[in-house]
Write a protein that holds these residues in place. Structure first.
Motif, mmCIF file in Angstrom:
data_model
loop_
_atom_site.group_PDB
_atom_site.id
_atom_site.type_symbol
_atom_site.label_atom_id
_atom_site.label_comp_id
_atom_site.label_asym_id
_atom_site.label_seq_id
_atom_site.Cartn_x
_atom_site.Cartn_y
_atom_site.Cartn_z
ATOM 1 N N SER A 149 39.231 54.366 43.231
ATOM 2 C CA SER A 149 38.088 53.748 42.882
ATOM 3 C C SER A 149 37.938 53.793 41.251
ATOM 4 N N TYR A 192 38.015 48.884 34.971
ATOM 5 C CA TYR A 192 39.019 48.546 36.028
ATOM 6 C C TYR A 192 40.369 48.786 35.044
ATOM 7 N N ARG A 336 31.014 55.341 49.295
ATOM 8 C CA ARG A 336 30.409 54.614 47.438
ATOM 9 C C ARG A 336 31.172 55.930 46.657
ATOM 10 N N TYR A 354 29.774 45.859 37.677
ATOM 11 C CA TYR A 354 30.586 46.853 38.202
ATOM 12 C C TYR A 354 29.566 48.398 37.939
ATOM 13 N N TRP A 357 31.896 51.668 43.275
ATOM 14 C CA TRP A 357 32.781 51.415 43.867
ATOM 15 C C TRP A 357 32.650 52.410 44.648
ATOM 16 N N GLN A 362 34.311 46.639 45.778
ATOM 17 C CA GLN A 362 32.604 46.919 44.658
ATOM 18 C C GLN A 362 32.052 46.519 45.677
ATOM 19 N N HIS A 385 34.741 42.517 47.432
ATOM 20 C CA HIS A 385 36.029 42.553 46.481
ATOM 21 C C HIS A 385 35.436 40.879 45.371
#
Length: 447
Positions: A149, A192, A336, A354, A357, A362, A385
């Protein structure tokens, strides 16, 4: 008992998406054909051939109500010395799909979780065989859940890929603060980070004793008869010849974009040089450093192959009568795990791209003005994604509720993405145009 609770939590987390996975919509899907297909072909061809913002190649696929409704290719997988030497994209053309690879890696990992070989909430140090802790928060373990995540507190500033001669244990010892967030402990803050998947791949090697590229063949590719993989040096000659070279119209020395200039090779020019195994691979120690095979971005696969994966997911984990993943595992994966809360300062959304996630995926809420919408003027709430590397731009997005989805693989961008931004999202404008045309022509209007 813990494994059973995890599955139930996945069902709860996925909420309204789960019932649609169990019961498909009643309306049937028909392939796009006739004038509708020609109109969609023309729309996508115009995007690829835009003189100011050209694309080297494009392969797309759409699924409506669980069935492929459209599949088409444009441009060239390889540009020769003259137009007569150009090689067109085919349905079987393999692309290096960049970060969509992360989601494919996650599917393999979830099979190991399902088999009881891994736990999402175990300290990964136990699997790795060395202590992996943020030195600023040494009491907080890193878990697979936090890695998947992007809340692990790992950062890419110290790098995220090394050769077979390096061990991750040594990399983390030498990397120091560049590898870590000094302000937020694991599990608290989203950023990320590609490095998460280097650790994930190494964990997968450790618990199976199998080299990552071969392991992913066993877990994901071979069960669905998919061509490609994470190690092009092992591809048969047919697949090597049908792998797309990735291009940009950007001079590597000046980084100046020239939309009207020549296409410049970035990676995978296998017509000039056959793919070679990483130097020193014969001495590689399994479980020491899976970044060698790029779990984060190195999968080569076709749009049709990704469509097969998508159909498996939409069919509750089944492929040709074989159960590859249990529905509860899929529900857990797409539940989620992190949600942007701007007032709480719990993550870096990168201009709104973003906002939510799951485990290796995503989540796109399609709320106007937030930056992560996929389709112009339509509510396409989806999971999946995106990818962007070496001129390749990719998308793998699916809507479980309606059993719809889209795959997009662009093999080269000819203009500066910063100078051609999206109008309703944080994607580039070319990606917006492709996904909107594909949705309208192959999903929304395919009655």
């Amino acid at each position: 008992m813990k494994k059973r609770i995890t599955g139930l939590l996945g069902l709860l987390l996925l909420g309204g998406i789960w019932p649609a996975m169990a019961t498909p919509p009643s309306s049937a899907s028909t392939p796009v054909a006739g004038p509708q297909q020609r109109a969609l072909d023309a729309d996508l061809s115009a995007i690829v051939g835009d003189g100011a913002h050209p694309l080297a190649s494009l392969s797309v696929l759409a699924i409506r109500h669980g069935k492929v409704s459209y599949q088409q290719q444009f441009g060239y997988r390889h540009l020769g010395a003259t137009p007569a030497d150009h090689l067109p994209v085919t349905p079987a053309t393999l692309f290096r799909i960049a970060s969509v690879s992360k989601m494919m890696t996650t599917l393999g990992l979830m099979r190991l979780v399902e088999q009881g070989k891994l736990s999402l909430d175990q300290d990964v140090s136990i699997y790795l065989g060395f202590s992996l802790r943020n030195p600023h928060f040494p009491q907080q373990p890193l878990t697979l859940r936090s890695l998947l995540s992007h809340t692990s507190s790992l950062r890419d500033a110290g790098g995220y890929a090394w050769g077979p001669e390096r061990r991750l244990r040594d990399v983390f010892t030498a990397g120091g603060d560049l590898m870590w967030d000094a302000a937020a402990p694991p599990g608290r803050y989203f950023t990320y980070a590609n490095l998460n998947w280097g650790v994930i791949g190494t964990v997968m090697e450790q618990v199976t004793g199998e080299r990552f590229d071969l392991l992913m063949r066993r877990l994901l590719l071979d069960p669905m008869d998919l061509r490609g993989g994470y190690n092009p040096a092992a591809f048969p000659a047919e697949d090597v010849a049908n792998t797309a070279t990735l291009y940009r119209k950007r001079a590597p020395d000046t980084e100046a974009w020239q939309p009207h200039g020549p296409w410049i090779v970035q990676v995978d020019d296998f017509h000039a040089h056959a793919p070679a195994a990483p130097a020193g691979l014969e001495r590689y120690v399994i479980g020491s450093n899976a970044t060698v095979f790029s779990p984060t971005g190195g999968l080569r696969i076709s749009a049709a192959g990704l469509g097969t994966v998508m159909q498996m997911l939409l069919d509750g984990g089944r492929h040709r009568g074989r159960q590859l993943l249990q529905p509860a595992t899929i529900a857990l994966m797409f539940g989620r795990q992190w949600q942007l809360a701007p007032d709480a300062g719990n993550g870096n959304s990168e201009r709104g791209l973003y906002r939510a996630w799951g485990l290796g995926n995503q989540q796109f809420d399609a709320v106007a003005g937030q930056g992560n919408g996929l389709v112009d003027g339509a509510s396409f709430t989806a999971v999946g994604h995106l990818g962007d590397a070496y001129g390749l731009v990719s998308a793998f997005v699916l809507d479980f509720r309606n059993k719809n989805g889209m795959v997009m693989l662009v093999g080269g961008t000819g203009s500066d993405p910063e100078g051609y931004p999206g109008q309703y999202s944080a994607m580039g404008r070319s990606e917006e145009l492709i996904l909107t045309a594909l949705y309208r022509g192959a999903i929304a209007n395919n009655q």
